[in-house]
Motif scaffolding. Sequence first.
Motif, PDB file in Angstrom:
ATOM      1  N   PRO A 162      -8.213   8.846   0.850  1.00 43.31           N
ATOM      2  CA  PRO A 162      -9.486   8.786   0.119  1.00 43.31           C
ATOM      3  C   PRO A 162     -10.709   8.811   1.024  1.00 43.31           C
ATOM      4  O   PRO A 162     -11.745   9.386   0.647  1.00 43.31           O
ATOM      5  N   TYR A 181      -7.496  18.273   8.366  1.00 44.88           N
ATOM      6  CA  TYR A 181      -6.170  18.327   8.989  1.00 44.88           C
ATOM      7  C   TYR A 181      -5.332  17.178   8.460  1.00 44.88           C
ATOM      8  O   TYR A 181      -5.774  16.028   8.482  1.00 44.88           O
ATOM      9  N   GLU A 182      -4.133  17.493   7.977  1.00 46.87           N
ATOM     10  CA  GLU A 182      -3.252  16.466   7.410  1.00 46.87           C
ATOM     11  C   GLU A 182      -1.831  16.705   7.917  1.00 46.87           C
ATOM     12  O   GLU A 182      -1.302  17.801   7.790  1.00 46.87           O
ATOM     13  N   LEU A 190      -2.418   7.790   1.328  1.00 45.23           N
ATOM     14  CA  LEU A 190      -1.658   6.801   0.561  1.00 45.23           C
ATOM     15  C   LEU A 190      -1.787   7.017  -0.951  1.00 45.23           C
ATOM     16  O   LEU A 190      -1.007   6.483  -1.722  1.00 45.23           O
ATOM     17  N   LEU A 268       6.622   1.497   3.089  1.00 42.69           N
ATOM     18  CA  LEU A 268       5.994   2.815   2.965  1.00 42.69           C
ATOM     19  C   LEU A 268       7.015   3.941   3.131  1.00 42.69           C
ATOM     20  O   LEU A 268       6.938   4.964   2.448  1.00 42.69           O
ATOM     21  N   LEU A 271       8.709   4.038  -0.296  1.00 40.57           N
ATOM     22  CA  LEU A 271       7.865   4.573  -1.374  1.00 40.57           C
ATOM     23  C   LEU A 271       7.621   6.067  -1.177  1.00 40.57           C
ATOM     24  O   LEU A 271       7.589   6.842  -2.132  1.00 40.57           O
ATOM     25  N   VAL A 468     -11.286   1.931  -2.915  1.00 41.80           N
ATOM     26  CA  VAL A 468     -12.738   1.947  -3.168  1.00 41.80           C
ATOM     27  C   VAL A 468     -13.525   1.824  -1.850  1.00 41.80           C
ATOM     28  O   VAL A 468     -14.560   2.463  -1.660  1.00 41.80           O
TER      29      VAL A 468
HETATM   30  P1  FAD Z   1      -4.846   6.791   4.256  1.00 43.54           P
HETATM   31  O1  FAD Z   1      -4.824   6.826   2.767  1.00 43.54           O
HETATM   32  O2  FAD Z   1      -3.803   6.014   4.942  1.00 43.54           O
HETATM   33  O3  FAD Z   1      -4.807   8.300   4.777  1.00 43.54           O
HETATM   34  C1  FAD Z   1      -4.706   8.621   6.143  1.00 43.54           C
HETATM   35  C2  FAD Z   1      -4.128  10.011   6.274  1.00 43.54           C
HETATM   36  O4  FAD Z   1      -4.246  10.441   7.648  1.00 43.54           O
HETATM   37  C3  FAD Z   1      -2.643  10.107   5.946  1.00 43.54           C
HETATM   38  O5  FAD Z   1      -2.427  11.128   4.991  1.00 43.54           O
HETATM   39  C4  FAD Z   1      -1.983  10.454   7.281  1.00 43.54           C
HETATM   40  O6  FAD Z   1      -0.823  11.277   7.124  1.00 43.54           O
HETATM   41  C5  FAD Z   1      -3.103  11.210   7.976  1.00 43.54           C
HETATM   42  N1  FAD Z   1      -2.960  11.246   9.435  1.00 43.54           N
HETATM   43  C6  FAD Z   1      -2.707  10.206  10.273  1.00 43.54           C
HETATM   44  N2  FAD Z   1      -2.686  10.635  11.553  1.00 43.54           N
HETATM   45  C7  FAD Z   1      -2.932  11.966  11.525  1.00 43.54           C
HETATM   46  C8  FAD Z   1      -3.041  12.969  12.530  1.00 43.54           C
HETATM   47  N3  FAD Z   1      -2.900  12.689  13.826  1.00 43.54           N
HETATM   48  N4  FAD Z   1      -3.290  14.267  12.154  1.00 43.54           N
HETATM   49  C9  FAD Z   1      -3.438  14.586  10.826  1.00 43.54           C
HETATM   50  N5  FAD Z   1      -3.336  13.660   9.839  1.00 43.54           N
HETATM   51  C10 FAD Z   1      -3.098  12.363  10.177  1.00 43.54           C
HETATM   52  N6  FAD Z   1      -5.585   0.234  -2.616  1.00 43.54           N
HETATM   53  C11 FAD Z   1      -6.167   0.053  -3.842  1.00 43.54           C
HETATM   54  O7  FAD Z   1      -7.388   0.046  -3.919  1.00 43.54           O
HETATM   55  N7  FAD Z   1      -5.396  -0.101  -4.954  1.00 43.54           N
HETATM   56  C12 FAD Z   1      -4.037  -0.050  -4.923  1.00 43.54           C
HETATM   57  O8  FAD Z   1      -3.374  -0.188  -5.955  1.00 43.54           O
HETATM   58  C13 FAD Z   1      -3.411   0.152  -3.679  1.00 43.54           C
HETATM   59  N8  FAD Z   1      -2.072   0.238  -3.600  1.00 43.54           N
HETATM   60  C14 FAD Z   1      -1.499   0.472  -2.394  1.00 43.54           C
HETATM   61  C15 FAD Z   1      -0.122   0.619  -2.356  1.00 43.54           C
HETATM   62  C16 FAD Z   1       0.501   0.863  -1.163  1.00 43.54           C
HETATM   63  C17 FAD Z   1       1.982   1.021  -1.133  1.00 43.54           C
HETATM   64  C18 FAD Z   1      -0.263   0.937   0.037  1.00 43.54           C
HETATM   65  C19 FAD Z   1       0.421   1.149   1.351  1.00 43.54           C
HETATM   66  C20 FAD Z   1      -1.639   0.808   0.011  1.00 43.54           C
HETATM   67  C21 FAD Z   1      -2.276   0.590  -1.218  1.00 43.54           C
HETATM   68  N9  FAD Z   1      -3.646   0.476  -1.304  1.00 43.54           N
HETATM   69  C22 FAD Z   1      -4.240   0.290  -2.515  1.00 43.54           C
HETATM   70  C23 FAD Z   1      -4.526   0.635  -0.106  1.00 43.54           C
HETATM   71  C24 FAD Z   1      -5.147   2.037  -0.056  1.00 43.54           C
HETATM   72  O9  FAD Z   1      -4.181   3.009  -0.394  1.00 43.54           O
HETATM   73  C25 FAD Z   1      -5.733   2.334   1.340  1.00 43.54           C
HETATM   74  O10 FAD Z   1      -6.684   1.334   1.629  1.00 43.54           O
HETATM   75  C26 FAD Z   1      -6.431   3.697   1.401  1.00 43.54           C
HETATM   76  O11 FAD Z   1      -5.551   4.740   1.031  1.00 43.54           O
HETATM   77  C27 FAD Z   1      -6.976   3.975   2.808  1.00 43.54           C
HETATM   78  O12 FAD Z   1      -7.507   5.254   2.844  1.00 43.54           O
HETATM   79  P2  FAD Z   1      -7.687   6.076   4.207  1.00 43.54           P
HETATM   80  O13 FAD Z   1      -8.224   7.399   3.813  1.00 43.54           O
HETATM   81  O14 FAD Z   1      -8.440   5.266   5.176  1.00 43.54           O
HETATM   82  O15 FAD Z   1      -6.219   6.227   4.825  1.00 43.54           O
END
Ligand code: FAD
Length: 492
Positions: A162, A181-182, A190, A268, A271, A468
């Motif tokens: 997100p 990039y993903e 997540l 994780l 899941l 959020v």
């Molecule tokens: P992430 O969503 O972790 O995304 C990071 C991305 O970066 C991943 O796709 C990863 O593959 C990619 N990546 C990493 N390294 C590299 C690289 N070197 N090159 C390319 N890509 C890379 N929050 C809520 O608000 N409500 C919920 O109900 C909730 N449920 C959850 C349930 C679970 C099981 C988990 C684990 C978390 C949950 N959370 C929830 C927390 C929430 O999902 C996270 O806080 C949020 O997704 C963080 O977003 P982010 O974009 O920072 O990172």
Amino acid sequence: MGKPTGFLEYPRETAPEREPQARLEDWHEFRLPLAPDKLRQQGARCMDCGTPFCHSGILLSGMASGCPLHNLIPEWNDLVYRDLWRQALDRLHRTNDFPEFTGRVCPAPCEASCVLAIGDPAVAIKNIEYAITERGWENGWIVPLPPRVRTGKNVAVIGSGPAGLAAALQLNRAGHSVTVYERDDRPGGLLMYGIPNMKLEKEGVLLRRIELLEAEGIRFMLKTEVGKDVAAERLYREYDAIVVAIGAGKARDLVVRGRELPGIHFALEYLTAATRTLLDGVPETITARGKDVVVIGGGDTGTDCVATALRQGCRSVVQLEILPHPPQQRAPENPWPEWPKVYAADYGQKEAAERFSADPRRYGRTAIAFLPDAGGTLASVVCAEVGWQEKKPGVLVPGPIPGSETTLPAQLVLLALGFVGPEQELLDTLGVARTASGTISGENDRFATSIPAVFAAGDCRRGQSLVVWAISEGRRAAQECDAFLMGKPETL
Ligand code: FAD
């Protein structure tokens, strides 16, 4: 505020859920929409407070409270009450790029800060948010909004969770050419591989937004790990700026006797495998089918594991939580509702209670050893009650109480103990400075890193958090990045 007496007339009502017995037969979302007349009543309950704590994101009792996105909640509550849904959607989109995600999975810190909740249950804000955005999708009001002019600047976003998605959307709409990039085979972080389908549908909800982002001109490079498949130096050469949004995927482990036995997995891993099976139709690589399952960790991730194990057909499921129950009463000097630590049964526990006629949670307990059977596979978990000792003045440390051990049968153990921070390899290569806990440092709540033209957002900067907050960080990082690229403090 269309109806000043609404809060006196209508009680709080929230969206119904599908019956646990029926929803356990599939992987569809378990929540149902709230009826339109009920939504309008909830909108009418909003008091349009002079100081709307719900959208403030201020600190209460030292804790961030209210909506981190500063959603204009009283405004769209009122628009819904007046049946002006299109305007409500416009108002919602001003501050939140993905209300269909938060409307489903957010623990709603806005509701915990609702002033009405001092004496009455809060306005059902999250249900209203969900309804506004779904109405927008159903009516075709949510359409691609590509920029009219391109700036000629290129930005790489690393990670499509997100935070990365929000940063990409904002930077693209500001006219920059954005490549995400993903490393996974699907975008979403997540939201895709983490939060289960029962809480957030992947194909119908997540991918429909990704398609929109692609239609606006954002390029997704999937199965591309920066630092491995593409060198960080190449990104430095080819892009004018980089936003790092790689999450905080390093899971907390439980190093006790028998940890190396097969059958013990991080939540994780489990899941992700379950979602892959659902989306790709491939056989389950880690399955709870016919097994006794022990989930260690009482948070949302643990609940998601319980719900997934039930759908896979586990024989039994127990969830261990180190905290005693009930852990926290409202502090006498704090008139506000506490942060929504959910100790009421969540969806997974309700489903377990339905299937096995018992709450799966065991409070104040931890695992102290994993035991194998004669063949060397996992057979049971030794648990102990947790006592709290004051090691230093004011610092309580949990530990097992000798003599309180019991044994649970288990052929599958899932470790849902949270995350300790981002993986460090890429951050080493990029050379960005980090905090003592390994998250990316940002000075004074800024999103710039120690390297010029490199910004950071989401869990990799903030530590394990919420969707959020990730959206909020992605937007704010984009704002700083855009100002850097254009040489002006432009408001997005
Ligand atoms: P992430 O969503 O972790 O995304 C990071 C991305 O970066 C991943 O796709 C990863 O593959 C990619 N990546 C990493 N390294 C590299 C690289 N070197 N090159 C390319 N890509 C890379 N929050 C809520 O608000 N409500 C919920 O109900 C909730 N449920 C959850 C349930 C679970 C099981 C988990 C684990 C978390 C949950 N959370 C929830 C927390 C929430 O999902 C996270 O806080 C949020 O997704 C963080 O977003 P982010 O974009 O920072 O990172």
